[in-house]
Design a protein around this motif. Structure first.
Motif, short mmCIF file in Angstrom:
data_model
loop_
_atom_site.label_atom_id
_atom_site.label_comp_id
_atom_site.label_asym_id
_atom_site.label_seq_id
_atom_site.Cartn_x
_atom_site.Cartn_y
_atom_site.Cartn_z
N SER A 1 0.96 -1.51 -0.06
CA SER A 1 0.11 0.25 -0.02
C SER A 1 0.84 1.18 0.00
O SER A 1 1.67 1.61 0.93
CB SER A 1 -0.85 -0.04 1.33
OG SER A 1 -1.66 1.19 1.25
N GLY B 1 -0.11 -0.31 4.63
CA GLY B 1 -0.40 -1.71 5.34
C GLY B 1 -1.42 -2.28 4.47
O GLY B 1 -2.28 -1.93 3.59
N SER B 2 -1.73 -3.52 4.79
CA SER B 2 -2.89 -4.39 4.15
C SER B 2 -4.00 -4.16 4.83
O SER B 2 -3.92 -3.89 6.23
CB SER B 2 -2.33 -5.74 4.01
OG SER B 2 -2.15 -6.45 5.33
N ILE B 3 -4.98 -4.53 4.50
CA ILE B 3 -6.24 -4.28 5.23
C ILE B 3 -6.58 -5.28 6.57
O ILE B 3 -7.17 -4.89 7.46
CB ILE B 3 -7.51 -4.50 4.33
CG1 ILE B 3 -8.68 -3.53 4.69
CG2 ILE B 3 -7.78 -6.21 4.09
CD1 ILE B 3 -9.86 -3.36 3.73
N SER C 1 -1.75 3.80 2.43
CA SER C 1 -2.27 3.55 3.86
C SER C 1 -0.87 2.79 4.57
O SER C 1 -0.95 2.51 5.71
CB SER C 1 -3.18 2.68 3.93
OG SER C 1 -3.17 1.31 3.42
N ASP D 1 -1.65 -5.93 9.71
CA ASP D 1 -0.06 -6.55 9.45
C ASP D 1 0.61 -6.17 10.87
O ASP D 1 1.54 -7.18 10.93
CB ASP D 1 0.66 -5.33 8.75
CG ASP D 1 0.84 -5.86 7.44
OD1 ASP D 1 1.19 -5.20 6.43
OD2 ASP D 1 0.46 -7.06 6.79
#
Lengths: 353, 353
Positions: free
Chosen positions: A122, A127-129, A125, A132
């Motif tokens: 990302s 980060g992953s949804i 953001s 992380d």
């Protein structure tokens, strides 16, 4: 100007947003380390110094270039004494859970492991949804493990190039197993393959489309396949998939390292058969050290480093020049107003040097 | 020497194998076209000339560089009059089937579409395991469609850079909708996003893990989401996933283009609701042309082109030099024998220039 330079450095890898460098943050930095501080810290295995050195190497700031190169150069003679393992698989295959289980097993056996994650996920953001922060919870507090995610949404080429250098530093710091995690099924696999000894592909027993989810090119790169999530009711399906993959792999041309790619099932969640994965890698190491491929591959990796470093330095040298920056500042508005084509502008800029 | 140069050109993108250039094949080439032949052919919409021009642009041979740049420069004023649509999704999501259905619908409406596929899948076999040859069967024979897969297992950076230029050429040849297909969930999305007007993400209604398979960063890039394979029994599931994605997207920060990302379900296989996708894109175009984002985005793409071309030219100039090639030939054995570090060798080589 600074923005343009940053932009150029990121852009060359295909990312458009300039790195967000907050000058206030840059100024509030910790004690400046000397070259000797860095090298001695790394050789002592000091994790904070190792982290800072990797940050320095990853920096897009041209002022950090000489120091970074000097650190790498001095660590290089102390590097190479590890097993470098690349780990890939589509999102959702359970790479983090696998690395957690695998890493804990290895540190339990007395190994010191470094996990370098290439995750260009990302930009916005960072980060992953799906959390992380909860990744590798127990491994991240293990004193014999060093986990280094890519610091930001940096680009593949950039991160991957620096990952080669991070490996060298981690080895100099005494880590004897390096895990390079790569996300997805895209391009990063080729880059990671080019910097490791063993390339492990994690798969799932899919719903009937066992061969759909992964590109042939990725499968061809693998030195070992694992069907993960062989837990509970899923185990029978995983064993079925294992047979299918074994059959599919027979269709592939023989690899240069003369190795029959094994396919195993495991469950990282239930810590089932994780030791089989390690045995697979040890067998591969023994096999390729015996036939010489292991060392040949390492040698070619030095050639890769050579070219990568040339290309990195070329751009660094070009942009790190006041006259060039001024000319870029002059050209950008003309490009935006379509008074000059970007191709012509680029050619003119280079001809001036 | 030639090998080293090729190797360097590919290596800078992270791929290790030199391009396989068969000198016999190179010699048996067709009639050499002049710059005027190329440009006039493209402007007339001649597909063979367009294909050859793209091949020239994609060439790693430095001798092709000037001609390639001249062609692009002359096509540039005739470019820009298309809608550029990036299409992504994990392998198995049905991108090819979707593009086939979507493309046929568009040509049926009188559009001329070009499909540029970025598929860095297989280095060794140059293809995916499940029949690339049968991809887009009906679209590939449509006189109003031009399909151009990436020519080989070239690397992301390289292909993507040339894809910008291929778009320009296709537009100059009269194609008014450009579809750029990218494979996987990796890094290529960022690059493709940077060269299109609209970025479409194809998703599947997964088995309970709707948000697992795709990275947040990819979702954040999307201007529109499609739940594909909403056929038969799967349609209810797809509609459920649609609701979930809509809810998830609300958690995301507002985008710069002030656009509410729509989520639709469709079935490329059954040609169900494909028109909704087109409506979504037309609405986006109207919205972003009204608020100016469309043009701002296009302008920034020119800046990207500028930096990309600088970096490409820098490397082209550096390697296309006999003295440099000789010095590389001298250094490579020393690097392989570990008599010089690759970092030091790179620095020395560059200092000599």
């Amino acid at each position: 100007m600074a923005e343009d330079f940053q932009s150029a450095l990121t852009e060359r890898e295909g990312i458009e947003q300039p790195l967000q460098v907050n000058p206030n943050l840059v100024r509030r930095k910790r004690k400046v380390l000397t070259l000797d501080d860095y090298v001695q810290g790394i050789l002592k295995g000091d994790r904070v110094t190792l982290s800072r050195a990797i940050t320095l190497i990853e920096s897009a700031n041209p002022e950090h270039f000489d120091m970074a190169q000097a650190i790498i150069e001095q660590c290089l003679p102390h590097s190479g004494n590890s097993l470098r393992i690349g780990i890939t698989g589509v999102p959702g295959v359970g790479k983090s859970t696998f690395i957690e289980a695998f890493g804990k097993m290895l540190t339990g056996m007395g190994h010191k492991i470094a996990v370098l994650a290439i995750d260009p996920s990302s930009e916005r953001s960072k980060g992953s949804i799906l959390g992380d922060k909860t990744r590798m919870e127990s491994l991240s507090v293990d004193p014999d493990a060093f986990i280094r995610p890519s610091p930001s949404g940096s680009t593949l080429g950039g991160v991957a190039r620096k990952t080669r250098e991070s490996i060298i530093l981690c080895e100099a710091a005494g880590f004897d197993i390096i895990l390079v995690e790569t996300v997805g099924v895209g391009q990063s696999e080729t880059v990671v393959k080019s910097m490791v000894d063993f390339f492990l592909l994690l798969m799932l027993a899919g719903a009937g489309d066992e061969l759909q989810g992964i590109k042939r090119g990725i499968m061809e790169m693998a030195d070992g396949l694992i069907i993960n999530k062989a837990d509970g009711d899923n185990r029978a399906k995983a064993i079925g998939a294992q047979a299918q993959y074994r059959a599919a792999l027979k269709l592939f041309p023989r690899t240069e390292n003369d190795w029959t790619v094994p396919v195993e099932v495991c469950s990282a969640l239930e810590c089932y058969a994780i030791d089989k994965v390690w045995n697979m890698i040890l067998q591969y190491e023994a096999h390729t050290k015996a036939n010489g491929y292991f060392f040949k591959n390492r040698t070619e990796q030095f050639v890769n480093i050579f070219y990568n470093w040339i290309n990195f330095t070329l751009q660094n040298n070009f942009y790190n020049n006041e006259a060039t920056q001024k000319e870029i500042d002059r050209l950008l508005p003309l490009i935006r107003e379509k008074k000059i084509s970007p191709y012509l502008a680029a050619s003119k800029l280079i001809d001036k040097r």
